[in-house]
Design a protein around this motif. Structure first.
Motif, short mmCIF file in Angstrom:
data_model
loop_
_atom_site.label_atom_id
_atom_site.label_comp_id
_atom_site.label_asym_id
_atom_site.label_seq_id
_atom_site.Cartn_x
_atom_site.Cartn_y
_atom_site.Cartn_z
N SER A 197 -25.92 -27.21 -23.54
CA SER A 197 -26.85 -27.20 -22.39
C SER A 197 -27.19 -25.78 -21.96
O SER A 197 -28.19 -25.58 -21.25
N TRP A 198 -26.37 -24.79 -22.37
CA TRP A 198 -26.62 -23.41 -21.97
C TRP A 198 -27.44 -22.63 -22.99
O TRP A 198 -27.84 -21.49 -22.72
N GLY A 205 -30.96 -24.26 -19.25
CA GLY A 205 -29.76 -23.44 -19.19
C GLY A 205 -29.96 -22.03 -19.69
O GLY A 205 -29.49 -21.06 -19.08
N ILE A 206 -30.69 -21.87 -20.82
CA ILE A 206 -30.89 -20.55 -21.39
C ILE A 206 -31.65 -19.63 -20.43
O ILE A 206 -31.41 -18.42 -20.38
N LEU A 225 -29.23 -18.10 -17.87
CA LEU A 225 -28.48 -16.99 -18.46
C LEU A 225 -29.36 -15.75 -18.55
O LEU A 225 -28.88 -14.63 -18.29
N TYR A 273 -30.08 -23.50 -10.59
CA TYR A 273 -29.03 -24.08 -11.43
C TYR A 273 -28.47 -25.35 -10.79
O TYR A 273 -28.34 -26.39 -11.45
N THR A 302 -28.51 -29.67 -12.10
CA THR A 302 -27.29 -30.35 -12.52
C THR A 302 -27.37 -31.84 -12.19
O THR A 302 -27.98 -32.24 -11.19
N ALA A 320 -23.49 -29.39 -16.01
CA ALA A 320 -24.33 -28.82 -17.07
C ALA A 320 -25.79 -28.90 -16.65
O ALA A 320 -26.23 -29.92 -16.12
N PRO A 321 -26.57 -27.85 -16.85
CA PRO A 321 -27.98 -27.90 -16.49
C PRO A 321 -28.76 -28.79 -17.47
O PRO A 321 -28.50 -28.79 -18.67
#
Length: 252
Positions: A10-11, A16-17, A20, A49, A53, A226-227
């Motif tokens: 998910s990141w 999610g990316i 980050l 974020y 979720t 988790a997004p």
């Protein structure tokens, strides 16, 4: 292990990316002594974020779905009104061309099951919203007939483009046909706004919510942090419905 891999994936996928990337941008700002900008970016990123979720999105959409419950026993009504919610015009169906999207398909399935038990007519409300979208009520009528509902038990309201018009045009049709106690079927998240629109027409409906998206009782596990794009859609839907309900009650 599978759940852990899903959490990690998910990141590296949207959204999610992006979180980050924004956190990295905040880190770069801090390195350049742009502390206030770094704090602002971090704060906004954290808010988005949380909104993405399942923990937050599920609670928000669940609060809408909890507004009304289906009647415990078969309700007393003289007609079932089912609201549309999107359709395609040129996709192949089991019979014919044009299909309902998942939300109105779930609504129609509930309406058919109720019709079989109650033996009363179904009014399908929904028009063609865009030039490239399907004529919802017409497609629904074809599906209803295929599922065994007789032609004389189907009424169409195929001009409405939104919930306000669903209520207005359905009310006009119900009044002209002498129906006074409609059982209205729509998605649970959409029911509060639906009730408000019919109430403005002076109609006290029997609400029958369906198409639930989340459980009544939420159970926490780490994957809910988790997004995900679906959770972000739930959050956006929550705010859209509340805004539209406010407009319906106090502005329109």
């Amino acid at each position: 292990m599978i759940e852990f891999l899903k959490f990690g994936a998910s990141w590296v996928l949207p959204p999610g990316i992006f979180f980050l990337m924004f956190l990295f941008l905040a880190y770069c700002c801090k390195k350049r002594r742009q502390t206030r900008l770094a704090i602002a970016i971090t704060f906004v990123t954290f808010l988005f974020y949380l909104a993405s979720t399942s923990y937050v999105g599920g609670m928000l959409i669940g609060s809408l779905e909890d507004k009304y419950d289906p009647p415990e026993n078969l309700p007393s009504a003289d007609i079932i009104v089912v609201l549309g919610g999107g359709a395609t015009s040129d996709t192949k169906d089991v019979v014919g061309t044009g299909t309902l999207c998942s939300i109105p398909a779930n609504r129609l399935l509930t309406a058919v099951r109720l019709q079989k038990k109650l033996g009363i007519p179904i009014l399908v409300s929904g028009g063609q919203i865009h030039a490239d979208s399907g004529k919802e009520a017409d497609i629904a009528r074809r599906i209803l007939k295929e599922l065994g509902v007789s032609e004389d038990m189907i009424l169409l309201e195929n001009k409405s483009l939104n919930t306000t018009q669903n209520a207005q045009y359905s009310y006009n049709l119900l009044k002209s046909r002498g129906y006074s106690k409609p059982l209205v079927v729509t998605s649970a998240f959409h029911m509060e706004r639906t009730v408000a629109n019919f109430k403005k027409m002076g109609v006290d409906i029997v609400p029958y919510p369906c198409d639930y998206m989340v459980n009544k009782e939420q159970v926490f596990h780490y994957n809910k942090l988790a997004p995900s794009s679906q959770a972000l859609e739930f959050t956006a839907l929550y705010f859209q419905e509340n805004l539209r309900t406010f407009v319906t009650k106090y502005i329109e």
